[in-house]
Design a protein around this motif. Structure first.
Motif, PDB file in Angstrom:
ATOM      1  N   ASP A  23      25.096  41.415  40.875  1.00 42.80           N
ATOM      2  CA  ASP A  23      24.000  40.756  40.144  1.00 42.80           C
ATOM      3  C   ASP A  23      24.364  40.485  38.686  1.00 42.80           C
ATOM      4  N   PHE A  24      25.073  41.426  38.054  1.00 42.82           N
ATOM      5  CA  PHE A  24      25.329  41.331  36.618  1.00 42.82           C
ATOM      6  C   PHE A  24      26.561  40.485  36.293  1.00 42.82           C
ATOM      7  N   LEU A  25      27.364  40.132  37.313  1.00 40.84           N
ATOM      8  CA  LEU A  25      28.498  39.236  37.078  1.00 40.84           C
ATOM      9  C   LEU A  25      28.034  37.794  37.251  1.00 40.84           C
ATOM     10  N   PRO A  26      28.595  36.865  36.482  1.00 40.42           N
ATOM     11  CA  PRO A  26      28.211  35.466  36.659  1.00 40.42           C
ATOM     12  C   PRO A  26      28.555  35.012  38.082  1.00 40.42           C
ATOM     13  N   ALA A  27      27.698  34.188  38.669  1.00 43.07           N
ATOM     14  CA  ALA A  27      27.922  33.683  40.029  1.00 43.07           C
ATOM     15  C   ALA A  27      29.203  32.858  40.077  1.00 43.07           C
ATOM     16  N   PRO A  32      32.866  28.237  34.066  1.00 47.87           N
ATOM     17  CA  PRO A  32      34.143  27.927  34.720  1.00 47.87           C
ATOM     18  C   PRO A  32      34.332  28.751  36.009  1.00 47.87           C
ATOM     19  N   THR A  33      34.386  28.058  37.126  1.00 49.70           N
ATOM     20  CA  THR A  33      34.358  28.729  38.434  1.00 49.70           C
ATOM     21  C   THR A  33      35.572  29.623  38.671  1.00 49.70           C
ATOM     22  N   LYS A  34      36.752  29.176  38.245  1.00 52.48           N
ATOM     23  CA  LYS A  34      37.942  29.994  38.494  1.00 52.48           C
ATOM     24  C   LYS A  34      37.839  31.331  37.748  1.00 52.48           C
ATOM     25  N   THR A 112      44.707  33.596  33.279  1.00 56.54           N
ATOM     26  CA  THR A 112      43.410  33.963  33.862  1.00 56.54           C
ATOM     27  C   THR A 112      43.180  35.466  33.761  1.00 56.54           C
ATOM     28  N   ALA A 113      44.219  36.251  34.011  1.00 58.16           N
ATOM     29  CA  ALA A 113      44.077  37.704  33.897  1.00 58.16           C
ATOM     30  C   ALA A 113      43.675  38.102  32.474  1.00 58.16           C
ATOM     31  N   LEU A 114      44.304  37.456  31.504  1.00 61.56           N
ATOM     32  CA  LEU A 114      43.972  37.747  30.104  1.00 61.56           C
ATOM     33  C   LEU A 114      42.500  37.446  29.839  1.00 61.56           C
TER      34      LEU A 114
ATOM     35  N   GLY B 158      34.920  28.763  27.473  1.00 58.24           N
ATOM     36  CA  GLY B 158      35.524  27.560  26.901  1.00 58.24           C
ATOM     37  C   GLY B 158      37.046  27.598  26.988  1.00 58.24           C
ATOM     38  N   GLN B 159      37.619  28.771  26.732  1.00 59.68           N
ATOM     39  CA  GLN B 159      39.080  28.937  26.862  1.00 59.68           C
ATOM     40  C   GLN B 159      39.517  28.636  28.296  1.00 59.68           C
ATOM     41  N   ALA B 160      38.737  29.125  29.255  1.00 62.05           N
ATOM     42  CA  ALA B 160      39.097  28.914  30.657  1.00 62.05           C
ATOM     43  C   ALA B 160      39.039  27.431  31.013  1.00 62.05           C
TER      44      ALA B 160
END
Lengths: 297, 297
Positions: A23-27, A32-34, A112-114, B158-160
């Protein structure tokens, strides 16, 4: 909740925390979906949830508000998860397996990991700051405590000392200091934030919970070192024998295996002792200390 | 302060912020010393301090408390500084020069750069959460706002999007959306936090400051793109022509140079217009909008 046995209680908390994290993480469909997918990949569906368990166990001392507990537990798990993502990156430990899955920079890419780590840290503070069932003055103190535990005088500081220690022969005291920051600070924050979801803490309570946290935090690390030296990767869900291969100082390398096991047992007793003032309400904290010392992975 | 001319006011704020940043960063002699040195190297002695200037300028609307302003300004500058350190790393933009100095991963190493960024983000929340001159309920809201601006629905998001856009031809709307998150979110947070150091904001005030922030944020990016295309590295203190070389979409590549300059000027007028309700108290915010559009570096 006290009528549940420990295994049932633990499974219940883990399931609640998994739902709350989701719930608390963005869907994942939000731009940005990735990044959002990768954040969910990082946090959901794995991990022992030691920090959330400590939050709930400590909250049980004072019948803490469940909504506040969920937010504190998720904030701590997000900080922990971000630290693993960054720690696994090639410029740090360069690890490819975590919780039985490819690490984030392997499954996605390094950039992405960063960003996943950076965004999860911010998300942790947002999740806790959005708690609306606690007195604001107490919540501010909790946010400050979380920030201190995460930063250069806590977890990040421990990581830095760890990096600087590769190839050095540390004394037991230096090793202890490193772990107190690297993992101990966040475990202590878990215990304190859980209790603070229930009420303001007086000095005696702070001291007792601090002593418990210190013992459990060190025990956690001693057992980690024992498992790294004795278990296999499949059981651990991460690369075993990594510390020795990386020439990192460990309790096993300093104390030997038998003395490390004796130390873990002593720390378990210290943890129980620290909880004496809380009586029966400390059942879950005692059981967690036992679990942390007796775990096999 | 209103009797100072803009240049004097700005120099005064910059000097105050430099002192406050130095106070709020861990001392370089504290363990882990390398991490703390690198944090200080990152944050101190450079930068235009645009976000702190916005905090103070916005604080002037409501005669905000100077201690709270210093904390909000430093928190924002630390978030900004951490984002630059991570953005410069080899897995992101791989840049070697920043504010006229070697970037952190060049001056130190990649692992240190990673930890410096992580620790600075935590430090930002600690600095703001340690403010003791504001009503706690308002401070909680400010911490939430900072977290949102920093996270995946703000700067990290925005970075993503920026990363995912390399080599793509974005529309003007897509470019605008990316920048609203990448730089706009933190600039907006600067304006709102500065005002919130003075008082709770009503909806009309929030809307007016939001409109100002949006115009200034976009103007900032349009001018950045103009400077990247026209200035040299020595003037910028970072590698010029980098965006074109990296095949990144910019306002100049989409609109051309002349139309980009006209857009910047239009946004400057929009920013002034948004400030109309605040009258003379908005002098510094107006002057900052002018500076952001007319700057040469």
């Amino acid at each position: 909740m006290m009528e549940l046995d420990f295994t049932q209680w633990m499974a219940g908390v883990q399931a609640q925390v998994e739902d709350a994290l989701s719930d608390f993480l963005p869907a994942a469909h939000l731009v940005p979906t990735k990044l959002h997918e990768a954040m969910r990949y990082t946090v959901l569906g794995g991990g022992k949830r030691v920090r959330p368990l400590l939050v709930y166990a400590s909250g049980a001392l004072f019948d803490a508000d469940p909504q506040a507990l969920a937010r504190a537990a998720c904030a701590l798990e997000m900080i922990h998860a971000y630290s693993l993502v960054h720690d696994d990156m090639p410029c740090m430990d360069d690890d490819e397996l975590r919780r039985g899955k490819p690490t984030v920079h392997v499954a996605y890419d390094e950039a992405t990991a960063l960003l996943v780590g950076d965004a999860l840290q911010a998300q942790a503070f947002e999740v806790l700051a959005s708690s609306d069932t606690l007195p604001p003055a107490r919540l501010v103190g909790m946010l400050r405590l979380l920030a201190q535990a995460a930063g250069s005088s806590g977890m990040c500081g421990g990581q830095a000392i760890d990096l600087d220690s590769v190839g050095l022969s540390l004394t037991r005291e230096q090793l202890e200091r490193m772990h107190q920051l690297k993992t101990g600070a966040l475990l202590r924050a878990s215990v304190l934030l859980g209790a603070l979801c229930g009420k303001d803490l007086n000095n005696a309570e702070l001291e007792a919970l601090g002593a418990y946290s210190k013992a459990v935090g060190l025990a956690f690390q001693v057992v980690d070192d024992i498992l790294d030296a004795t278990a296999d990767s499949a059981t651990l869900g991460k690369t075993a024998g990594k510390d020795a291969a990386d020439n990192k100082p460990t309790y096993v390398s300093i104390l030997g295996l038998d003395e490390s096991k004796a130390l873990a047992e002593q720390l378990r007793r210290d943890a129980h002792h620290a909880l004496a003032p809380f009586g029966e309400q400390a059942l879950r904290l005692r059981e967690l200390a036992d679990l942390i010392v007796q775990r096999k992975a």
